[in-house]
Design a protein around this motif. Sequence first.
Motif, mmCIF file in Angstrom:
data_model
loop_
_atom_site.group_PDB
_atom_site.id
_atom_site.type_symbol
_atom_site.label_atom_id
_atom_site.label_comp_id
_atom_site.label_asym_id
_atom_site.label_seq_id
_atom_site.Cartn_x
_atom_site.Cartn_y
_atom_site.Cartn_z
ATOM 1 N N ALA A 49 4.130 1.489 28.666
ATOM 2 C CA ALA A 49 4.798 1.399 29.969
ATOM 3 C C ALA A 49 5.187 -0.039 30.298
ATOM 4 N N VAL A 50 4.340 -0.991 29.938
ATOM 5 C CA VAL A 50 4.639 -2.396 30.202
ATOM 6 C C VAL A 50 5.564 -2.960 29.123
ATOM 7 N N GLY A 51 5.344 -2.537 27.887
ATOM 8 C CA GLY A 51 6.120 -3.076 26.772
ATOM 9 C C GLY A 51 7.559 -2.602 26.721
ATOM 10 N N ALA A 52 7.812 -1.378 27.139
ATOM 11 C CA ALA A 52 9.180 -0.842 27.063
ATOM 12 C C ALA A 52 10.186 -1.700 27.836
ATOM 13 N N PRO A 53 9.913 -2.061 29.097
ATOM 14 C CA PRO A 53 10.886 -2.914 29.791
ATOM 15 C C PRO A 53 11.063 -4.278 29.126
ATOM 16 N N LEU A 54 10.002 -4.794 28.510
ATOM 17 C CA LEU A 54 10.139 -6.071 27.802
ATOM 18 C C LEU A 54 11.081 -5.914 26.605
ATOM 19 N N CYS A 55 10.960 -4.796 25.902
ATOM 20 C CA CYS A 55 11.886 -4.525 24.788
ATOM 21 C C CYS A 55 13.306 -4.325 25.294
ATOM 22 N N PHE A 56 13.451 -3.654 26.429
ATOM 23 C CA PHE A 56 14.776 -3.483 27.021
ATOM 24 C C PHE A 56 15.378 -4.846 27.334
ATOM 25 N N ALA A 57 14.546 -5.762 27.836
ATOM 26 C CA ALA A 57 15.019 -7.111 28.183
ATOM 27 C C ALA A 57 15.502 -7.853 26.940
ATOM 28 N N VAL A 58 14.749 -7.726 25.854
ATOM 29 C CA VAL A 58 15.158 -8.382 24.603
ATOM 30 C C VAL A 58 16.485 -7.800 24.115
ATOM 31 N N ALA A 59 16.600 -6.478 24.131
ATOM 32 C CA ALA A 59 17.835 -5.834 23.670
ATOM 33 C C ALA A 59 19.028 -6.258 24.523
ATOM 34 N N ALA A 60 18.828 -6.370 25.828
ATOM 35 C CA ALA A 60 19.925 -6.791 26.709
ATOM 36 C C ALA A 60 20.308 -8.241 26.440
ATOM 37 N N ALA A 61 19.317 -9.109 26.338
ATOM 38 C CA ALA A 61 19.599 -10.537 26.132
ATOM 39 C C ALA A 61 20.238 -10.803 24.778
ATOM 40 N N GLU A 62 19.832 -10.055 23.771
ATOM 41 C CA GLU A 62 20.352 -10.256 22.411
ATOM 42 C C GLU A 62 21.609 -9.418 22.145
ATOM 43 N N GLN A 63 22.032 -8.653 23.122
ATOM 44 C CA GLN A 63 23.181 -7.741 22.965
ATOM 45 C C GLN A 63 22.980 -6.830 21.757
ATOM 46 N N SER A 64 21.756 -6.340 21.591
ATOM 47 C CA SER A 64 21.446 -5.514 20.416
ATOM 48 C C SER A 64 21.263 -4.042 20.768
ATOM 49 N N HIS A 65 21.639 -3.654 21.965
ATOM 50 C CA HIS A 65 21.555 -2.247 22.309
ATOM 51 C C HIS A 65 22.677 -1.485 21.585
ATOM 52 N N ILE A 66 22.497 -0.215 21.473
ATOM 53 C CA ILE A 66 23.417 0.614 20.689
ATOM 54 C C ILE A 66 24.771 0.717 21.385
ATOM 55 N N ARG A 67 25.801 0.533 20.600
ATOM 56 C CA ARG A 67 27.174 0.684 21.079
ATOM 57 C C ARG A 67 27.970 1.422 20.013
ATOM 58 N N ILE A 68 29.084 1.951 20.429
ATOM 59 C CA ILE A 68 29.952 2.634 19.485
ATOM 60 C C ILE A 68 30.985 1.624 19.007
ATOM 61 N N ASN A 69 30.636 0.899 17.949
ATOM 62 C CA ASN A 69 31.489 -0.180 17.458
ATOM 63 C C ASN A 69 32.801 0.317 16.874
ATOM 64 N N LEU A 70 32.811 1.532 16.367
ATOM 65 C CA LEU A 70 34.029 2.060 15.760
ATOM 66 C C LEU A 70 35.189 2.001 16.750
ATOM 67 N N LEU A 71 34.936 2.385 17.988
ATOM 68 C CA LEU A 71 35.984 2.333 19.008
ATOM 69 C C LEU A 71 36.181 0.906 19.516
ATOM 70 N N HIS A 72 35.084 0.207 19.722
ATOM 71 C CA HIS A 72 35.142 -1.135 20.307
ATOM 72 C C HIS A 72 35.949 -2.087 19.444
ATOM 73 N N MET A 73 35.758 -2.053 18.134
ATOM 74 C CA MET A 73 36.442 -3.015 17.266
ATOM 75 C C MET A 73 37.938 -2.736 17.148
ATOM 76 N N ARG A 74 38.385 -1.542 17.534
ATOM 77 C CA ARG A 74 39.802 -1.199 17.459
ATOM 78 C C ARG A 74 40.543 -1.443 18.782
ATOM 79 N N MET A 75 39.813 -1.816 19.816
ATOM 80 C CA MET A 75 40.431 -2.033 21.131
ATOM 81 C C MET A 75 41.112 -3.402 21.186
ATOM 82 N N PRO A 76 42.147 -3.511 22.030
ATOM 83 C CA PRO A 76 42.741 -4.832 22.266
ATOM 84 C C PRO A 76 41.730 -5.725 23.010
ATOM 85 N N ARG A 77 41.918 -7.033 22.912
ATOM 86 C CA ARG A 77 40.990 -8.016 23.474
ATOM 87 C C ARG A 77 40.702 -7.769 24.958
#
Length: 185
Positions: A49-77
Amino acid sequence: MQSYSRLCAVVFGLMMTALCVVIAVETVLRKLFNHSLAGVDELSGYAIAVGAPLCFAVAAAEQSHIRINLLHMRMPRGMKAAMNLVAALTLALLALYLLTFTYRTVQETRLFGSVAQTPWMTPLIWPQAAWLAGMAVFTLGTVVLAGRALLAALTGDTATLVRDFGPDSVEEELAQELSDLEARA
């Protein structure tokens, strides 16, 4: 944000290491001496319970949360910048909602003096206060990130929105992995 991320990761790592030691001691006591500490599972739940938000914080700060890159990389800037802004703002809103929910839960626990239904009968205000602190750390990080993203958007700095708030490209991920591999060798 790097020191914030590192601190969250270190705190989480220390908590999990301590939990592993307690679980190992519990296992040895059970196998060799037929004795249990009774409550290690309770500690495990609190650690998650305490560790999960800390991991969420790391993922947010490192921009390492899951994204759909297939669509993102094909979008205009411009579209990438807009999507990254929306992602930063909605993540901060989610964190604020979770913080509010956690705060209300802690207040309710305090009001009723709730205790855990376990052999230790732990007053729930203690682990829930730590949970609230972890959620506050996560929320603080996401609000700072959302503020930076919003500032970049208001100043028309799409380069920052794409570079700092978007997922890494395949080439960047490969370069990072190769760099990590060299550092370990």
